[in-house]
Design a protein around this motif. Structure first.
Motif, short mmCIF file in Angstrom:
data_model
loop_
_atom_site.label_atom_id
_atom_site.label_comp_id
_atom_site.label_asym_id
_atom_site.label_seq_id
_atom_site.Cartn_x
_atom_site.Cartn_y
_atom_site.Cartn_z
N PRO A 41 0.70 -1.14 0.11
CA PRO A 41 0.12 -0.08 -0.09
C PRO A 41 0.98 1.44 -0.14
N TYR A 42 1.95 1.48 0.91
CA TYR A 42 2.63 2.40 0.83
C TYR A 42 3.35 2.89 -0.64
N LEU A 46 3.06 6.22 -2.88
CA LEU A 46 4.28 6.75 -3.62
C LEU A 46 4.15 6.61 -5.20
N ALA A 47 3.57 5.53 -5.71
CA ALA A 47 3.44 5.75 -7.36
C ALA A 47 2.35 6.71 -7.71
N SER A 48 1.31 6.99 -6.71
CA SER A 48 0.40 8.08 -7.17
C SER A 48 0.77 9.34 -7.04
N THR A 72 12.34 11.16 -14.46
CA THR A 72 12.57 10.37 -13.53
C THR A 72 12.33 10.69 -12.17
N ALA A 73 11.61 9.60 -11.39
CA ALA A 73 11.21 10.25 -10.14
C ALA A 73 11.32 8.93 -9.15
N ASP A 74 12.28 9.38 -8.08
CA ASP A 74 12.40 8.34 -7.10
C ASP A 74 11.98 8.87 -5.73
N LEU A 75 11.19 7.94 -5.08
CA LEU A 75 10.46 8.16 -3.94
C LEU A 75 10.65 7.36 -2.77
#
Length: 129
Positions: A41-42, A46-48, A72-75
């Motif tokens: 779920p977390y 983060l994907a959202s 590019t997104a890294d969360l």
């Protein structure tokens, strides 16, 4: 804007979801009692945030007529020993962006819809039937 999601959970941590015509799954990793058949779920949270961030920046750049190249997104979701939570978001572009445009992008990223929802702490109303 109304958004809906339907979830069915038959057993364990594995979840099946539908939103419009799209099917998704969620699960926990094996070390958290799941079967690791989908993102946790977390990770979906983060994907959202990542998807909304990228899409909003693409819309902005398109309106202003410049290219971002590959985004590019890294969360990372983090919780410290005191229970304080934060999300670290690192965004990069394959195109060189001028400092003037980067200043505006820094403003825009803080105003993406999912960013604003998370920052203001949207109330959740739960009903059982």
């Amino acid at each position: 804007m109304a958004t809906e999601l339907h979830l069915v959970s038959k057993t364990g941590m594995f979840q099946e979801m539908e939103s419009r015509q799209h099917r998704m799954t969620a699960d926990e990793p094996e070390n958290n009692h799941g079967t690791d058949k989908g993102p946790a779920p977390y990770e979906l949270l983060l994907a959202s945030l990542a998807a909304c961030s990228s899409a909003t920046l693409r819309m902005y750049a398109g309106r202003k007529g410049f290219e971002l190249g590959t985004i590019t997104a890294d969360l990372k979701f983090k919780r410290d020993a005191d229970g304080n939570e934060k999300i670290e978001r690192v965004i990069s572009f394959s195109e060189n962006i001028s400092e003037e445009r980067m200043e505006r992008i820094r403003d825009i990223i803080e105003k993406t819809p999912v960013t604003k929802t998370l920052k203001r702490g949207t109330p959740i109303v739960t009903r059982f039937e």
